[in-house]
Design an enzyme around this catalytic site. Structure first.
Site, PDB file in Angstrom:
ATOM      1  N   ASP A 126      14.390  -4.068 -13.796  1.00 10.86           N
ATOM      2  CA  ASP A 126      14.616  -3.958 -12.354  1.00 10.86           C
ATOM      3  C   ASP A 126      14.797  -5.291 -11.655  1.00 10.86           C
ATOM      4  O   ASP A 126      15.602  -5.424 -10.743  1.00 10.86           O
ATOM      5  CB  ASP A 126      13.450  -3.189 -11.703  1.00 10.86           C
ATOM      6  CG  ASP A 126      12.117  -3.794 -12.061  1.00 10.86           C
ATOM      7  OD1 ASP A 126      11.660  -4.692 -11.355  1.00 10.86           O
ATOM      8  OD2 ASP A 126      11.525  -3.379 -13.077  1.00 10.86           O
TER       9      ASP A 126
ATOM     10  N   CYS B 172       0.801  -1.219   0.000  1.00 14.84           N
ATOM     11  CA  CYS B 172       0.000   0.000   0.000  1.00 14.84           C
ATOM     12  C   CYS B 172       0.839   1.276   0.000  1.00 14.84           C
ATOM     13  O   CYS B 172       2.038   1.244   0.222  1.00 14.84           O
ATOM     14  CB  CYS B 172      -0.856   0.069   1.259  1.00 14.84           C
ATOM     15  SG  CYS B 172      -1.932  -1.312   1.461  1.00 14.84           S
TER      16      CYS B 172
ATOM     17  N   CYS C  39      16.707  -4.581   4.684  1.00 12.93           N
ATOM     18  CA  CYS C  39      16.191  -5.938   4.610  1.00 12.93           C
ATOM     19  C   CYS C  39      16.644  -6.484   3.264  1.00 12.93           C
ATOM     20  O   CYS C  39      16.413  -5.868   2.216  1.00 12.93           O
ATOM     21  CB  CYS C  39      14.658  -5.960   4.674  1.00 12.93           C
ATOM     22  SG  CYS C  39      14.021  -7.627   4.350  1.00 12.93           S
TER      23      CYS C  39
HETATM   24  S1  SF4 Z   1      13.953  -6.786   0.725  1.00 13.53           S
HETATM   25 FE1  SF4 Z   1      12.796  -7.651   2.445  1.00 13.53          FE
HETATM   26  S2  SF4 Z   1      10.933  -6.412   2.564  1.00 13.53           S
HETATM   27 FE2  SF4 Z   1      11.849  -6.023   0.578  1.00 13.53          FE
HETATM   28  S3  SF4 Z   1      10.894  -7.446  -0.857  1.00 13.53           S
HETATM   29 FE3  SF4 Z   1      12.742  -8.446  -0.102  1.00 13.53          FE
HETATM   30  S4  SF4 Z   1      12.111  -9.629   1.705  1.00 13.53           S
HETATM   31 FE4  SF4 Z   1      10.469  -8.157   1.222  1.00 13.53          FE
END
Ligand code: SF4
Length: 501
Positions: free
Chosen positions: A370, A9, A457
């Site tokens: 991408d 979102c 992440c």
């Molecule tokens: S980097 Fe982390 S939050 Fe982003 S898509 Fe990958 S697993 Fe999901």
């Protein structure tokens, strides 16, 4: 477990201390972020203790001048929040989509709350159980319902907002960037302790309006100045004097979603100091440095609009190769390839992108894009280029190879659907029919973002997830996948199974 909706979102919320109608700002804040969700949208305003809500399917609509008064009439008040959304699983019939559209509200014992949220809750099973005890008729439609009800439960226990948010931060696992309003007209925002999804604060020049937005483009379009990106574990409330920031939970680490840089965010947004487009340009330069032999062999660059465009500029600047704008997107076909149903994917990408034959005939082409999720889209593009007479097709991918699912709001739910979880780049090259598929290395990717490794992440590209339950679920899913077990349903059914153990 019944079918469920999972979401990604865009959030926008604002307050006007001159008590002017807030609706126009919410409207433009959402329109600027429609790329974050285009299946449905919702507005909620606050006026004298009352919430006024309007939720609809599709893109945020154009409003005709003669309908303006109606909109203002339906959404009065000086505080508002809004949300754009797409479903990533579950029912997609009209009724279900509307039900799962945000902002959501909840009320109990004289307490009332409205929230707009971006992210994904991991421990849904446990939360649903807890909420159902307090709200026997609780109907789960989206994760925002979980956040809103959990927060309300804590408030009804007599906690103040900060303590209630603290409990949410401690007991909800996942990604959540939230903007909300209480019955008393308190306007606030908070982020999960890993700060996985974006949310920034900004203000109008005359300091009468303060706003929260998933991306800075939501502030820009309103003419607001961006103040700061919310810190992980931070609660921000707003008064006439401005933002009041409070670090509610000490976070072990920041884990901002790396995929925002490659794919999700608008290029004219920024999460730190750099614009996303500058980062994407750097990605392109990195790919040139990493693949000198291919660059030597190539005649031209072709980008897949629009997320491949900025990287193409980087490839061009670093290599000197001509960037031909020989691939064009049909402006009004807006579906994102990888969130469509299986049967739809091939035809949609074919309808979405048009390539100019004469530009690629007899050429050795570098195509920039991408990411590769399932691989279907890239396969179609490579096939198309070959059909048009391209002699060689090299694919440059800015996001490193995706090897695992996402638990935090991006629609990559099982190992089986990810081409990168089963195959190495050589095998992927063969499956896709290219002459080479080159992924940017994780190290170069991180460097270009300006973040450090422990601020991002990288779960889906490294298999190391920033939250405990997500890691546990990922390990279990992978084990079952490698054992050849059928990946029944989607990720969220696995969540329930693992949460129960
Ligand atoms: S980097 Fe982390 S939050 Fe982003 S898509 Fe990958 S697993 Fe999901």
């Amino acid at each position: 477990m019944g079918e469920q909706l999972k979401i990604a979102c865009g959030v926008f919320g604002a307050i006007n201390f001159q008590k002017q109608p807030i609706f126009p700002h919410i409207y433009w804040g959402l329109r600027a972020q429609n790329h974050r969700g285009h299946q449905s949208h919702g507005f909620l305003t606050y006026n004298n203790g009352k919430f006024h809500v309007q939720r609809s399917l599709d893109l945020v609509p154009k409003i005709k001048t003669n309908a303006l008064q109606q909109w203002f009439g339906r959404l009065p008040g000086h505080i508002g929040i809004g949300n754009v959304r797409y479903t990533t699983s579950g029912k997609t019939d009209e009724k279900s989509l509307i039900k799962g559209t945000q902002p959501v509200t909840a009320s109990k014992n004289g307490f009332k709350l409205a929230v707009s949220f971006n992210g994904n809750v991991v421990n849904t099973f446990q939360l649903k159980k807890e909420i159902s005890k307090e709200f026997p008729r609780f109907s789960y439609e989206c994760d925002a319902d979980l956040i809103c009800h959990k927060l309300l439960i804590e408030l009804t226990k007599g906690k103040d907002l900060a303590s209630a948010v603290k409990t949410c931060m401690q007991e909800i696992e996942g990604a959540f960037s939230v903007a909300g309003i209480t019955k008393e007209g308190k306007f606030f925002a908070f982020k999960d302790p890993c700060g996985i999804r974006p949310l920034c604060a900004g203000h109008s020049e005359d300091l009468s309006i303060y706003a929260f937005s998933s991306e800075t483009v939501g502030q820009d379009i309103n003419g607001f100045e961006r103040d700061f990106e919310l810190e992980p574990g931070e609660l921000v409330t707003v008064s006439k004097d401005g933002f009041d920031r409070e670090k509610i939970v000490k976070s072990e680490r920041r884990a901002f979603c790396a995929f925002e840089f490659a794919y999700f965010a608008r290029p004219d947004s920024r999460f730190d100091k750099k614009y996303v487009y500058e980062i994407r340009e750097e990605f392109g330069k990195n790919l040139v440095r990493e693949n000198p032999d291919i660059v030597k062999d190539a005649d031209m660059i072709l980008s897949l609009p629009e997320t491949g465009d900025d990287a193409a500029l980087g490839v061009h600047e670093e290599s000197g190769l001509k960037w031909e704008r020989a691939s064009r997107r049909h402006r009004y076909v807006t579906e994102r390839a990888f969130i469509l149903l299986n049967g739809e994917r091939y035809s949609t990408i074919d309808k979405k992108i048009n390539i100019l034959t004469s530009k690629v005939k007899g050429k050795q082409v570098i195509v920039t894009d991408d990411s590769i999720v399932r691989g279907d889209t890239t396969k179609v593009i490579v096939k198309k280029l070959r059909k048009m007479g391209a002699e060689k097709v090299y694919v440059f991918i800015t996001f490193p190879r995706i090897i695992g699912p996402c638990f935090y709001g991006i629609d990559m739910a099982t190992y089986g659907q990810l081409i990168g979880s089963k195959h190495d780049p050589k095998e992927i090259t063969k499956i896709i029919g290219a002459d080479a598929v080159c992924y940017q290395s994780i190290e170069d990717f991180i460097k270009a973002t300006g973040f450090s490794r422990d601020q991002l992440c990288l779960g889906c590209i490294t298999g190391k997830y920033p939250t405990l339950l997500a890691q546990k679920i990922a390990d279990e899913m992978k084990k079952r996948f490698l054992e050849g077990c059928e990946e029944k349903g989607r990720l969220y059914e696995m969540v329930e199974a693992v949460e129960k153990t």
